[in-house]
Design an enzyme around this catalytic site. Structure first.
Site, PDB file in Angstrom:
ATOM      1  N   ASP A   1       0.829  -1.209   0.000  1.00  0.00           N
ATOM      2  CA  ASP A   1       0.000   0.000   0.000  1.00  0.00           C
ATOM      3  C   ASP A   1       0.863   1.258   0.000  1.00  0.00           C
ATOM      4  O   ASP A   1       1.552   1.553   0.978  1.00  0.00           O
ATOM      5  CB  ASP A   1      -0.901  -0.016   1.239  1.00  0.00           C
ATOM      6  CG  ASP A   1      -1.929   1.115   1.224  1.00  0.00           C
ATOM      7  OD1 ASP A   1      -2.021   1.830   0.210  1.00  0.00           O
ATOM      8  OD2 ASP A   1      -2.641   1.272   2.232  1.00  0.00           O
TER       9      ASP A   1
ATOM     10  N   ASP B   1      -1.800   6.411  -6.880  1.00  0.00           N
ATOM     11  CA  ASP B   1      -2.073   5.333  -5.934  1.00  0.00           C
ATOM     12  C   ASP B   1      -1.793   3.992  -6.610  1.00  0.00           C
ATOM     13  O   ASP B   1      -2.107   3.799  -7.786  1.00  0.00           O
ATOM     14  CB  ASP B   1      -3.546   5.417  -5.500  1.00  0.00           C
ATOM     15  CG  ASP B   1      -3.814   4.723  -4.174  1.00  0.00           C
ATOM     16  OD1 ASP B   1      -2.960   3.926  -3.733  1.00  0.00           O
ATOM     17  OD2 ASP B   1      -4.873   4.967  -3.586  1.00  0.00           O
TER      18      ASP B   1
END
Ligand SMILES: *[C@@H]1O[C@H](CO)[C@@H](O)[C@H](O)[C@H]1NC(C)=O
Ligand SMILES: *[C@@H]1O[C@H](CO)[C@@H](O)[C@H](O)[C@H]1NC(C)=O
Ligand SMILES: *[C@@H]1O[C@H](CO)[C@@H](O)[C@H](O)[C@H]1NC(C)=O
Length: 456
Positions: free
Chosen positions: A131, A338
């Site tokens: 992440d 992202d």
């Protein structure tokens, strides 16, 4: 000197470097395992590509919804209530705080890539969600008050000779927002992490040796890495039984990328593969020797918005579609880059102009039955000319391949990987496939190099 001797010397020098990571710069790479690939423990041979794409697209929407309130209704951010006093050493969390990071931290289920690393001495292997949109890495530890069920045994810090508790007055502890930390009975640092949907995880901050069994054959060892040892997690998610935690590579000081710091030249990069690929993606730390000065490398600065402290924000100046350029008219950071959501989510205002240019450029009828959550699909792509798509980040024109912009589904349908959002824009991971995307935390820039990530 004889060349052979020289080579041997260089090799032994290199292995010294890899052992003594704390003093020297190193580069290594590890596999990024696509969530549903045959390499993943979540692999399900029954699922079709269309089903996989749709479920990934729904996760992408869910993640973008958590960022909806940014720039919209900031005051109405849905903060979960603080943990009840009956919890072991609950942090003194104040719900009156408008601290955005708590409200927008996504639920861990949104991860599309998994990675392996080892913790402690002796080493215990963990599989975690990769992440770039969170900072603190954590694993579930024993003893645990409430943990979601996981297949692997909990991490037991008492079995590691290198584990150390982090004290609540230490610098590492004070990097956690004040309303998200507390002092335990023996002055250990207790942290709280809130997720969307009122889920929380609480743990002790600890430090231990992190080891990456790298694909380059060198073990990369980082002693005294700070991570969360969770003893309370009141949620479960689809992949929770397989994932033992999260590796956070955000821009904040507690992220693993920041902690490795000078040891890896403040750099990491990833290279993501298409769904159809049978190879894994790569996560690389440092300046890896195989990196050739590829043609077409472009770089753009990233910024950190205090209300989104765990995200890398880029500035998107415009998007070219064929002959037409749509301008955003913005100059601050306006789009999150992202690694987790597959879709690119564009602010409504930009999306409207973008999609009308797309329709103009294609000059074909959009399919009427675009499957949720896609907005624009077309049929029989083989008979079409694809316009050029260029994302103009400040200082970096990223030329995308049609495969970055469309996903093939059943029935000869291809759907655009760009969708509108009521929140902040997000540059998703499908658009980044077959680019080596490098984050330089010291120079505060992100670079894109076109690469075939399947043979990388
Ligand atoms: C923002 O608030 C307005 C008025 O309360 C509401 O109509 C709108 O749906 C909200 N938008 C979001 C993104 O929550
Ligand atoms: C998790 O715990 C917090 C604090 O006690 C509570 O507010 C929240 O509703 C719980 N969430 C779930 C999903 O049970
Ligand atoms: C990347 O390399 C693989 C293996 O050689 C090949 O099958 C694939 O078509 C290549 N992909 C691209 C986008 O060139």
């Amino acid at each position: 000197m004889h060349p052979f001797v020289l080579t041997t010397l260089i090799f032994s020098f290199c292995s010294v470097l890899s052992v003594d990571a704390s003093k020297t710069l190193m580069g290594f790479s590890i596999d990024l395992i696509p969530r549903h690939s045959p390499m993943s423990p979540l692999y399900n041979s029954e699922m079709t590509q269309t089903e996989l794409v749709k479920s990934a697209a729904m996760r992408s929407i869910a993640r973008s919804k958590l960022l909806d309130f940014i720039g919209q209704n900031e005051s109405s951010s849905p903060l979960p209530s603080p943990p009840s006093p009956s919890l072991p050493s609950p942090p003194s969390s104040s719900s009156s705080s408008s601290s955005a990071e708590s409200a927008i931290t996504p639920v861990p289920d949104h991860g599309e890539y998994l990675m392996r690393f080892s913790l402690g001495t002796p080493q215990v292997e963990r599989l975690a969600i990769f992440d770039t949109g969170s900072d603190l890495s954590w694993v579930q530890c024993s003893p645990c008050e409430t943990c979601y069920p996981q297949d692997a045994p909990l991490y037991d810090p008492t079995q590691s000779s290198t584990y150390m508790e982090v004290a609540c007055d230490s610098q590492a502890c004070t990097l956690i927002p004040q309303n998200k930390r507390d002092c335990g009975n023996s002055r250990q640092c207790i942290y709280l992490q809130q997720y969307g949907g009122s889920s929380i995880t609480i743990g002790r901050l600890g430090s231990d040796t992190v080891n990456f069994g790298s694909t380059t054959g060198q073990a990369a060892t980082f002693p005294e890495s700070v991570f969360g040892c969770a003893f309370y997690s009141n949620f479960t998610f689809e992949i929770s039984s397989k994932a033992n935690g999260i590796v956070g590579l955000g821009p904040g000081p507690l992220s693993l990328a920041s902690q490795l710091g000078e040891q890896t030249g403040h750099k990491f990069s990833y290279c993501m593969v298409p769904f159809s690929s049978t190879s894994s993606g790569k996560l690389k730390f440092g300046s890896y020797p195989s990196q050739s000065p590829t043609n077409g490398v472009v770089s753009t600065p990233f910024v950190i918005n205090p209300s989104l402290p765990s995200y890398y924000l880029l500035n998107l100046e415009g998007i070219t579609v064929g002959q037409k350029k749509v301008l955003t008219g913005q100059s601050g950071g306006n789009i999150i880059i992202d690694s987790v959501p597959i879709l690119t989510h564009l602010e409504q205002r930009i999306y409207v102009d973008f999609i009308s240019s797309v329709k103009e450029a294609f000059n074909v009828e959009a399919a009427e039955d675009a499957p949720n959550p896609f907005e624009f699909c077309v049929r029989n792509p083989s008979s079409m000319n694809f316009p050029e798509f260029v994302f103009h980040f400040t200082g970096a024109d990223v030329v995308l391949n049609p495969n970055n912009m469309f996903i093939a589904l059943d029935n000869n349908l291809i759907c655009m990987t760009v969708v509108p959002t009521t929140g902040i824009s997000i540059f998703g991971n499908w658009a980044q496939i077959n680019f080596e995307v490098e984050y330089d935390l010291a120079a505060r820039k992100v670079s894109f190099a076109p690469t075939n990530c399947s043979i990388y």
